[in-house]
Each structure stands twice: as structure tokens, then as C-alpha cells.
Design a protein around this motif. Sequence first.
Motif, PDB file in Angstrom:
ATOM      1  N   SER A 174       4.493  -0.625   1.202  1.00 45.96           N
ATOM      2  CA  SER A 174       5.669  -0.563   0.333  1.00 45.96           C
ATOM      3  C   SER A 174       6.941  -0.943   1.090  1.00 45.96           C
ATOM      4  O   SER A 174       7.815  -1.639   0.556  1.00 45.96           O
ATOM      5  N   LYS A 175       7.046  -0.493   2.349  1.00 46.09           N
ATOM      6  CA  LYS A 175       8.217  -0.854   3.155  1.00 46.09           C
ATOM      7  C   LYS A 175       8.256  -2.355   3.412  1.00 46.09           C
ATOM      8  O   LYS A 175       9.320  -2.985   3.332  1.00 46.09           O
ATOM      9  N   ILE A 176       7.110  -2.947   3.727  1.00 47.71           N
ATOM     10  CA  ILE A 176       7.068  -4.389   3.952  1.00 47.71           C
ATOM     11  C   ILE A 176       7.507  -5.132   2.690  1.00 47.71           C
ATOM     12  O   ILE A 176       8.328  -6.062   2.744  1.00 47.71           O
ATOM     13  N   GLY A 213      -4.207  -7.761   0.712  1.00 50.29           N
ATOM     14  CA  GLY A 213      -3.650  -9.104   0.870  1.00 50.29           C
ATOM     15  C   GLY A 213      -2.289  -9.109   1.530  1.00 50.29           C
ATOM     16  O   GLY A 213      -1.739 -10.178   1.820  1.00 50.29           O
ATOM     17  N   ASP A 214      -1.736  -7.922   1.800  1.00 53.02           N
ATOM     18  CA  ASP A 214      -0.414  -7.853   2.429  1.00 53.02           C
ATOM     19  C   ASP A 214      -0.477  -8.166   3.918  1.00 53.02           C
ATOM     20  O   ASP A 214       0.503  -8.655   4.489  1.00 53.02           O
ATOM     21  N   LEU A 215      -1.592  -7.854   4.565  1.00 53.38           N
ATOM     22  CA  LEU A 215      -1.713  -8.035   6.016  1.00 53.38           C
ATOM     23  C   LEU A 215      -3.084  -8.600   6.366  1.00 53.38           C
ATOM     24  O   LEU A 215      -4.075  -8.355   5.665  1.00 53.38           O
ATOM     25  N   ASP A 247      -7.206  -0.126  17.234  1.00 50.39           N
ATOM     26  CA  ASP A 247      -5.870  -0.622  17.578  1.00 50.39           C
ATOM     27  C   ASP A 247      -5.778  -2.081  17.136  1.00 50.39           C
ATOM     28  O   ASP A 247      -6.678  -2.883  17.432  1.00 50.39           O
ATOM     29  N   TYR A 248      -4.667  -2.438  16.483  1.00 44.49           N
ATOM     30  CA  TYR A 248      -4.612  -3.727  15.803  1.00 44.49           C
ATOM     31  C   TYR A 248      -3.240  -4.395  15.934  1.00 44.49           C
ATOM     32  O   TYR A 248      -2.214  -3.724  16.124  1.00 44.49           O
ATOM     33  N   VAL A 249      -3.264  -5.705  15.755  1.00 45.32           N
ATOM     34  CA  VAL A 249      -2.074  -6.477  15.421  1.00 45.32           C
ATOM     35  C   VAL A 249      -2.394  -7.183  14.108  1.00 45.32           C
ATOM     36  O   VAL A 249      -3.296  -8.025  14.045  1.00 45.32           O
ATOM     37  N   LEU A 250      -1.702  -6.794  13.046  1.00 47.69           N
ATOM     38  CA  LEU A 250      -1.892  -7.359  11.717  1.00 47.69           C
ATOM     39  C   LEU A 250      -0.688  -8.214  11.363  1.00 47.69           C
ATOM     40  O   LEU A 250       0.454  -7.871  11.712  1.00 47.69           O
ATOM     41  N   LEU A 251      -0.925  -9.294  10.646  1.00 47.80           N
ATOM     42  CA  LEU A 251       0.142 -10.241  10.305  1.00 47.80           C
ATOM     43  C   LEU A 251       0.437 -10.243   8.823  1.00 47.80           C
ATOM     44  O   LEU A 251      -0.463 -10.043   7.992  1.00 47.80           O
ATOM     45  N   GLY A 252       1.699 -10.516   8.515  1.00 43.32           N
ATOM     46  CA  GLY A 252       2.199 -10.449   7.156  1.00 43.32           C
ATOM     47  C   GLY A 252       1.637 -11.497   6.228  1.00 43.32           C
ATOM     48  O   GLY A 252       0.905 -12.394   6.642  1.00 43.32           O
TER      49      GLY A 252
END
Length: 291
Positions: A174-176, A213-215, A247-252
Amino acid sequence: MRSTPELPIRVLTHNIRYATSSPFKGERPWAERRQLMLNELEYHTRHCRESFICLQEVLHNQLEDIRAGLNPARGSKNQQWAYIGVGRDDGHQAGEYSPIFYRPAVWELLRWETVWLSETPSKPSKSWDAASIRIVTIGVFTHRTSGDTVLALNTHLDDQGARSRLEAARIIRSKIQGYQRGQYGGFISGTFLAGDLNSQENQEAYADLTGSGDLRDTFKMVDTLRRYGNITTVTGFGYGDNPARIDYVLLGPEGNQKWRVDGYSVMPSRFEDGVFNSDHRAVVADLTLIG
């Protein structure tokens, strides 16, 4: 307006293990781990000035150690590294931080905030079945040379409460979405979420964040031949629970945000000295924003 067709960015995320006075089996005190951690952070960001360092479980004394270690010239007005973030327990210095470190000479900070992952997100609090207070640190950064703007988020979700992890994931999404619709939405070039989700791929938080689908998961966006190191990110200091990737790096989201993942690695946390620098391994994602 973008002045370069591509912008390389490195995102490093690491749960550094808080400085406990009662170490687990196989764990060394922070005083013995501190320099190893600093060496790791310096090594992995030395050749990419656009790096972001996202850390979890950072107590205030650890934060000061890391800031001092990354900025060895004390008293200089031009510190190489700065950070955003607060202690989760009081919104100041108490409790664990989830800070984002960045180079001010490279990135201009436009806005930042801490959001509590609870039913009262504007103040220190916990909700649902959470065992601990949990937060997400959010920053909007503009690259001083290219003009690209990045929305950066760093979090550490609860290790006990399944519902709290799910609700936290929904708050983060929601913040994104709010930033995408808000005053910065028209010129956000890329979004990333880094952190310890305490959630594997088949569990609630990961499924909500990526299934919406957001990340998207950088681990899955890079060719398998380009991955380096381990797959699991938890060591347990060599003991304890079964290894897992949490632990992750997720993209927009897609749309006007064009990410390319050039490399992905899960780095070692122990060498020949036998000292684990944390009970987690660092995840490093090499990214490029493309026009």
C-alpha cells in the motif's frame, strides 16, 4: 530528466544479528564480528558508488559503529556515507533499526519516513500475532548525475506471527502504491524492497508481495548462470534451524520502471577464521535502470 541511458545500482541487504549479551552456540560477540562486517560492507560497495546498504537487527551502538567505520575521517563535513532510519521501539534510538545507508554525494535524499507495520503505522506499535515491533524504512532518492529517482524500502518482518507478516506485506504494498500515486510518482524511475521477510517462497509475506504483481524477486529475474554463491540466506551460526532463503531484494512493478538484473549473489558469512559475521548471509543484487 535522465542524462544517461543506463544507471547501475548495487543493493546489499544483510541482517547483521543484534549485539546480544547472551550469544547463541557458535555466535561470537559483536565486538569480534564488527570489523568483519565493516570489511564486508566496504568490499561490496567499493566499486559502485550508487550502492545502497540495507541492514536489519541494528541496535544503536551497532549503527554508530557502522557509521564510524564507513566514515573513517571523523569530523569531516563531507561524510562519505549517511543513513536514514530510527529505532523501532520509540522512533528514536531504542530497539532495532532497519537503516538504509547511501552516499549523499551520489544521491539526494528527497524524503524519508519510518512506518510501523501495525494497525497504528504512524507510531511505535505492534499488532495481530507479532512477537516484536516491526517497521519499514522508506526513502526517496534522486541520483545527482542522471536525475533518476529511486524509491527504496528496507524491512524486517516478524519471526513468529504469520498473520502479522501478511498484514505487513499488505501495508508495504500500500505504501509503494501511495508513493506511485503521490507527488513523486511521476518521476520514480525504480522501486526496490530489501530485507529479511522471515518468509519462504511458499509462505504468506513472499506470496503476497510477489504474487500481487507489485514486486519481483531478483533471484528469479537473473539468469541462473549469473547467480553466485549460496541459495539459502540463514546460517544459524552453524547450528539451529534448517537453512532457508528468507532475505530478498525485490523490484518494483513494470510500467515506467525498467529494471535489468545483471547479477545476484548470496555471500559467505564465515571464512578460515571460523567466525560467522552474522547468522544471515548478505544478499547482493546488481541492477541497472534502463531507459
